[in-house]
Design a protein around this motif. Sequence first.
Motif, PDB file in Angstrom:
ATOM      1  N   PRO A  71       0.837  -1.204   0.000  1.00  0.00           N
ATOM      2  CA  PRO A  71       0.000   0.000   0.000  1.00  0.00           C
ATOM      3  C   PRO A  71       0.871   1.252   0.000  1.00  0.00           C
ATOM      4  N   ARG A  72       0.543   2.182  -0.894  1.00  0.00           N
ATOM      5  CA  ARG A  72       1.368   3.379  -1.015  1.00  0.00           C
ATOM      6  C   ARG A  72       0.614   4.453  -1.787  1.00  0.00           C
ATOM      7  N   GLN A 100      -8.601   1.301  -2.782  1.00  0.00           N
ATOM      8  CA  GLN A 100      -7.821   1.216  -4.005  1.00  0.00           C
ATOM      9  C   GLN A 100      -8.374   2.165  -5.073  1.00  0.00           C
ATOM     10  N   GLY A 101      -7.483   3.006  -5.624  1.00  0.00           N
ATOM     11  CA  GLY A 101      -7.881   3.912  -6.697  1.00  0.00           C
ATOM     12  C   GLY A 101      -8.346   5.279  -6.252  1.00  0.00           C
ATOM     13  N   VAL A 153      -0.379  15.168  -7.181  1.00  0.00           N
ATOM     14  CA  VAL A 153      -1.511  14.278  -7.445  1.00  0.00           C
ATOM     15  C   VAL A 153      -1.103  12.862  -7.044  1.00  0.00           C
ATOM     16  N   ALA A 154      -1.876  12.229  -6.161  1.00  0.00           N
ATOM     17  CA  ALA A 154      -1.508  10.903  -5.654  1.00  0.00           C
ATOM     18  C   ALA A 154      -2.700   9.961  -5.681  1.00  0.00           C
ATOM     19  N   ASP A 155      -2.490   8.762  -6.197  1.00  0.00           N
ATOM     20  CA  ASP A 155      -3.496   7.705  -6.155  1.00  0.00           C
ATOM     21  C   ASP A 155      -3.079   6.665  -5.120  1.00  0.00           C
ATOM     22  N   PHE A 156      -4.062   6.155  -4.379  1.00  0.00           N
ATOM     23  CA  PHE A 156      -3.785   5.104  -3.407  1.00  0.00           C
ATOM     24  C   PHE A 156      -3.811   3.762  -4.123  1.00  0.00           C
ATOM     25  N   VAL A 157      -2.688   3.053  -4.083  1.00  0.00           N
ATOM     26  CA  VAL A 157      -2.579   1.746  -4.722  1.00  0.00           C
ATOM     27  C   VAL A 157      -2.101   0.730  -3.692  1.00  0.00           C
ATOM     28  N   THR A 158      -2.411  -0.527  -3.941  1.00  0.00           N
ATOM     29  CA  THR A 158      -2.083  -1.563  -2.962  1.00  0.00           C
ATOM     30  C   THR A 158      -1.178  -2.650  -3.514  1.00  0.00           C
TER      31      THR A 158
END
Length: 236
Positions: free
Chosen positions: A34-35, A176-177, A230-235
Amino acid sequence: MTLISISILISCLSVMAVRGRRGPWPPGIPVARPRLSAAGGTYEGSNGRPSDVYVIQERLIAVADGGGRGRRGHTAAALALGAVVAARPQTAGTEEEDLGGCARAARDELSLAERATGLDLIVLDAGERPRLRYAHVGGGAIWYCAKGGRPRRLTTHGDGPVGTAEPEVGSVPLHQGDRIVVVTNGVVTALGAERMTALFADGRSPASCLDQLYDEMSVVEPEEDATVLVADFVTA
């Protein structure tokens, strides 16, 4: 003989499992990580006095706005972010107020620039129920956009120098996303809330979203620095 040995070695490596503290990991399956997958940049203002500073890490994103004060503002902003990075807020506590204390220390450094206008930081708390903690002082803004949803602003907008303004803190659950966007006052002034809302939710990757924002700011030519993260949360 050498060719045969190399072939055997490659075959062994292709099926080798990764062994961690909890035992072997099945080959071919990515390890969950996760990041915040982010892209960021500063569109330098036409006044020729750059002063924004930002930092991007996998679980920490922060930006300080030196208020267009040139070298003095830039130095104060850099010291503010130095205080943030040194405090390691992504590992020091899990409460919103823990982040508030970090923001106060950074704010005090930033206030050395007489017209410094903003400080924003976000921290990813990874775990069974991931969430994002945030702290905000002064101008600029933090936006949250659930995947497929409409962006909403998490923070209020302050005017003038940061001075002794109390940090605004909060948190939101992440999936996620989901997308988080941090902007300095220069972006808010140049594009306005309505246009930013449309750009943040158009489905582009963080890098493509940043490119589009740059294209539009090049038309407006903001006077002060305009920084976008701009940041998206991804796992995975």
